[in-house]
Write an enzyme that holds these catalytic residues in place. Structure first.
Site, PDB file in Angstrom:
ATOM      1  N   LYS A  61       0.874  -1.188   0.000  1.00  0.00           N
ATOM      2  CA  LYS A  61       0.000   0.000   0.000  1.00  0.00           C
ATOM      3  C   LYS A  61       0.901   1.225   0.000  1.00  0.00           C
ATOM      4  CE  LYS A  61      -1.936   2.988   2.365  1.00  0.00           C
ATOM      5  NZ  LYS A  61      -1.775   4.329   1.717  1.00  0.00           N
TER       6      LYS A  61
ATOM      7  N   GLU B  15       8.804   1.219  11.402  1.00  0.00           N
ATOM      8  CA  GLU B  15       9.905   2.185  11.216  1.00  0.00           C
ATOM      9  C   GLU B  15       9.226   3.546  11.239  1.00  0.00           C
ATOM     10  OE1 GLU B  15      12.833   0.934  11.019  1.00  0.00           O
ATOM     11  OE2 GLU B  15      12.330  -1.120  10.462  1.00  0.00           O
TER      12      GLU B  15
ATOM     13  N   CYS C 126      13.206  10.725   7.550  1.00  0.00           N
ATOM     14  CA  CYS C 126      12.995  10.234   8.924  1.00  0.00           C
ATOM     15  C   CYS C 126      14.215  10.491   9.783  1.00  0.00           C
ATOM     16  CB  CYS C 126      12.660   8.749   8.899  1.00  0.00           C
ATOM     17  SG  CYS C 126      13.886   7.768   8.021  1.00  0.00           S
TER      18      CYS C 126
ATOM     19  N   GLU D  34       8.534  16.203  15.631  1.00  0.00           N
ATOM     20  CA  GLU D  34       9.037  15.979  14.273  1.00  0.00           C
ATOM     21  C   GLU D  34       8.308  16.927  13.324  1.00  0.00           C
ATOM     22  OE1 GLU D  34       7.941  12.345  12.159  1.00  0.00           O
ATOM     23  OE2 GLU D  34      10.013  12.173  11.470  1.00  0.00           O
TER      24      GLU D  34
HETATM   25  P1  NAD Z   1       1.924   8.410   7.750  1.00  0.00           P
HETATM   26  O1  NAD Z   1       2.083   7.654   9.002  1.00  0.00           O
HETATM   27  O2  NAD Z   1       0.925   9.488   7.690  1.00  0.00           O
HETATM   28  O3  NAD Z   1       1.565   7.419   6.537  1.00  0.00           O
HETATM   29  C1  NAD Z   1       2.380   6.306   6.239  1.00  0.00           C
HETATM   30  C2  NAD Z   1       1.526   5.280   5.514  1.00  0.00           C
HETATM   31  O4  NAD Z   1       0.536   4.800   6.414  1.00  0.00           O
HETATM   32  C3  NAD Z   1       0.788   5.826   4.298  1.00  0.00           C
HETATM   33  O5  NAD Z   1       0.765   4.860   3.274  1.00  0.00           O
HETATM   34  C4  NAD Z   1      -0.622   6.061   4.847  1.00  0.00           C
HETATM   35  O6  NAD Z   1      -1.627   6.023   3.869  1.00  0.00           O
HETATM   36  C5  NAD Z   1      -0.744   4.894   5.813  1.00  0.00           C
HETATM   37  N1  NAD Z   1      -1.755   5.092   6.875  1.00  0.00           N
HETATM   38  C6  NAD Z   1      -2.158   6.254   7.442  1.00  0.00           C
HETATM   39  N2  NAD Z   1      -3.130   6.024   8.350  1.00  0.00           N
HETATM   40  C7  NAD Z   1      -3.336   4.683   8.358  1.00  0.00           C
HETATM   41  C8  NAD Z   1      -4.209   3.818   9.086  1.00  0.00           C
HETATM   42  N3  NAD Z   1      -5.073   4.281   9.981  1.00  0.00           N
HETATM   43  N4  NAD Z   1      -4.147   2.492   8.856  1.00  0.00           N
HETATM   44  C9  NAD Z   1      -3.264   1.991   7.961  1.00  0.00           C
HETATM   45  N5  NAD Z   1      -2.440   2.754   7.218  1.00  0.00           N
HETATM   46  C10 NAD Z   1      -2.450   4.087   7.434  1.00  0.00           C
HETATM   47  O7  NAD Z   1       3.391   8.946   7.387  1.00  0.00           O
HETATM   48  P2  NAD Z   1       3.826   9.797   6.128  1.00  0.00           P
HETATM   49  O8  NAD Z   1       3.360  11.198   6.305  1.00  0.00           O
HETATM   50  O9  NAD Z   1       3.478   9.067   4.880  1.00  0.00           O
HETATM   51  O10 NAD Z   1       5.417   9.738   6.269  1.00  0.00           O
HETATM   52  C11 NAD Z   1       6.127  10.542   7.135  1.00  0.00           C
HETATM   53  C12 NAD Z   1       6.490   9.777   8.382  1.00  0.00           C
HETATM   54  O11 NAD Z   1       7.208   8.595   8.030  1.00  0.00           O
HETATM   55  C13 NAD Z   1       7.428  10.570   9.262  1.00  0.00           C
HETATM   56  O12 NAD Z   1       7.029  10.444  10.587  1.00  0.00           O
HETATM   57  C14 NAD Z   1       8.773   9.890   9.034  1.00  0.00           C
HETATM   58  O13 NAD Z   1       9.689  10.047  10.084  1.00  0.00           O
HETATM   59  C15 NAD Z   1       8.364   8.479   8.835  1.00  0.00           C
HETATM   60  N6  NAD Z   1       9.410   7.717   8.140  1.00  0.00           N
HETATM   61  C16 NAD Z   1      10.135   6.809   8.856  1.00  0.00           C
HETATM   62  C17 NAD Z   1      11.164   6.093   8.247  1.00  0.00           C
HETATM   63  C18 NAD Z   1      11.989   5.091   9.019  1.00  0.00           C
HETATM   64  O14 NAD Z   1      12.668   4.280   8.387  1.00  0.00           O
HETATM   65  N7  NAD Z   1      11.959   5.092  10.334  1.00  0.00           N
HETATM   66  C19 NAD Z   1      11.426   6.312   6.896  1.00  0.00           C
HETATM   67  C20 NAD Z   1      10.658   7.231   6.192  1.00  0.00           C
HETATM   68  C21 NAD Z   1       9.638   7.926   6.828  1.00  0.00           C
END
Ligand code: NAD
Length: 501
Positions: free
Chosen positions: A195, A271, A306, A403
């Site tokens: 997804k 992650e 991240c 963040e």
């Molecule tokens: P997000 O958590 O908003 O979304 C991530 C994914 O989860 C998307 O595909 C989204 O559609 C899905 N999602 C959202 N709500 C959901 C739910 N209720 N149920 C299931 N899936 C759901 O994050 P984002 O804005 O896409 O990305 C930014 C975040 O990702 C930042 O916090 C960043 O630090 C983190 N990040 C972490 C790493 C790592 O390796 N630790 C790497 C990249 C990004």
């Protein structure tokens, strides 16, 4: 679109290529591209121009159910899950070759979809392809065990794939985050449902076509574009999904653990976010170089990283000089057209994220931090924010704790090593940390005490496929890359054989 040499491509070349792109907008279920069951779509918008790139299938519960049933059937039938590891390797290496051949197109899709500079997207493609090759090459070298039992028994410890893995990924490195999840999961023999983020679904859909061409059987790799609260939630609550592999925010990570508890106790690898500290001690040899690295460590990918080094902790006796050097370095990192290979930063991913970053900047000023550069957005349809640096930040301020996920750096001062360690560890997160010093004793002392999944010494973000990547505390519990991630996607089974005398 076939192989293109990317090194010498100019902005005009990328613009021309963008005009020739055919964009896949449908979900990939079983082994075919299909509309969402509901017929609903959502717009994919280029944040650098405001133009709509495509209307993409918006999957929901019905699509998730269909894909999970198909993934399960494929797993049980064994065309992939029971295929010998060496044969799985050959297919995944073929997929890596196809990605290499379509590297320009895949990179361009990420740049158009989420606004990152094309040079950065090309770097992501190398990372994604390298990841696929690494896990493909590893899978026929992962042995089971024979336990050291007595003579009357043989204890075999076998590795088996988990079953159906749902990978939910973010938008900041769309295809690279995808590869970090799907490469080990597929190599281990699982059926994978991806997804992608609703903010960057296009490269994942192109990848699905390449996976089919490489020879992955139907149902083994499927892609469901759509929103988190619809199709993401459906996958997370599904009784037919055995593992959720997630990269994204800490808030959503917490929700996924609840969904797992409410459904089938599927394992959940997370992650999540970070607020990473970068510690600069006064004994550094070349402060100009360190300042340049510190600026890159936050402003790379518009700060949408991240492991962005968003908290810079500088020893007070060099702080004033160091901040001046930082300002000079940031001057060369202004945002520009993402299709221009010379641009260091591109556009923020969408208006919500853009507004969120601007709100944090406003709060930083209100809370009393000193704004030393940037701060205001550029005019026009593109969502650009310049490198923004606050000095005199304290841990109680929102810009010092939360963040932001944008090009905003918070500078703190410290006087002693103890104070630096305490400041660094004063965070809910534990993803990455940096130490800049020439004193090896100090480097070892501080590295050991930093609560962080990664510690970078005299560099930021040094990594390759051979080392694991992941966080501690609320930055998550999983590890991407290296053989450790491959192991996460398999289970241990004990077979106890009695040996009759
Ligand atoms: P997000 O958590 O908003 O979304 C991530 C994914 O989860 C998307 O595909 C989204 O559609 C899905 N999602 C959202 N709500 C959901 C739910 N209720 N149920 C299931 N899936 C759901 O994050 P984002 O804005 O896409 O990305 C930014 C975040 O990702 C930042 O916090 C960043 O630090 C983190 N990040 C972490 C790493 C790592 O390796 N630790 C790497 C990249 C990004």
């Amino acid at each position: 679109m076939t192989e293109t040499k990317t090194d010498a491509m100019t902005r005009a070349d990328w613009q021309r290529l963008a005009g020739e792109l055919t964009i896949e907008t449908r979900a990939f279920i079983d082994d075919a591209f299909v509309d969402a069951e509901s017929g609903e779509t959502f717009a994919s918008i280029n944040p650098a121009t405001g133009d709509t790139l495509a209307e993409v299938a918006s999957c929901d519960v019905a699509d998730a159910d269909k894909a999970v049933a198909r993934a399960r059937r494929a797993f049980d039938e064994g065309a992939w899950s029971r295929r010998p590891p060496g044969a799985r390797k050959a297919v995944l290496l073929r997929l890596a070759e196809l990605m290499e051949a379509h590297k320009a197109e895949l990179a361009l899709l990420d740049t158009l979809d989420m606004g990152k500079p094309i040079g950065s997207s090309l770097g992501d493609m190398s990372g994604a392809i390298g990841c696929l090759r690494h896990h493909a090459e590893s899978i026929d070298k992962l042995y089971g065990e024979v336990a050291p039992t007595g003579d009357d028994a043989l204890g075999l410890v076998l590795r088996e794939p988990l079953g159906v893995v749902a990978s939910i990924v973010p938008w900041n490195f769309p295809l690279m985050m995808t590869a970090w999840k799907i490469a080990p999961a597929l190599a281990a023999g699982n059926s994978v449902i991806l997804k992608p983020s609703e903010k960057s679904p296009l490269s994942a859909l192109r990848l699905a076509a390449l996976a089919r061409e490489a020879g992955l059987p139907g149902g083994v790799f499927q892609v469901l574009p759509g929103f988190g609260h619809t199709v993401g939630k459906a996958l997370a609550l599904s009784m037919g999904v055995d593992c959720l592999a997630f990269t994204g925010s800490t808030a959503v990570g917490k929700q996924l653990m609840q969904y797992a508890g409410q459904s089938n106790l599927k394992r959940v690898y997370l992650e999540c976010g970070g607020k990473s500290p970068n510690l600069v001690f006064a004994d550094c040899k070349d402060l100009d170089a360190v300042a340049r690295h510190a600026a890159e460590a936050i402003f790379h990918n518009q700060g949408e990283v991240c492991i962005a080094a968003s908290r810079l902790l500088v020893e007070n006796r060099i702080r004033e000089t160091f901040v001046d050097k930082l300002l000079a370095a940031a001057e060369h990192m202004q945002p520009g057209d993402p299709l221009d290979p010379a641009s260091f930063m591109g556009a923020m991913v969408d208006r919500t994220q853009y507004q969120r970053v601007l709100d944090y900047i406003r709060r930083g000023v209100e809370e009393g931090a000193t704004l030393r550069s940037g701060g205001s957005a550029t005019e026009g349809p593109g969502l650009f924010i310049p490198p923004t640096i606050f000095d005199g930040v304290s841990p109680s301020m929102a810009i010092g704790r939360e963040e932001i996920f944008g090009p905003v750096l918070s500078v703190f001062g410290f006087d002693t090593e103890e104070e630096a360690i305490a400041l660094a560890n004063d965070s809910d997160y534990g993803l990455a940390a940096g130490v800049w010093s020439q004193d090896i004793d100090r480097i070892m002392r501080v590295s050991r005490r930093l609560q962080s999944g990664q510690v970078y010494v005299n560099n930021w973000a040094g990594m390759d496929q051979t080392v694991p990547f992941g966080g501690v505390k609320q930055s998550g519990n999983g590890r991407d890359k290296s053989h450790h991630s491959l192991e996460e996607y398999s289970d241990l089974k004990t077979v106890w054989i009695s040996l009759t005398p």
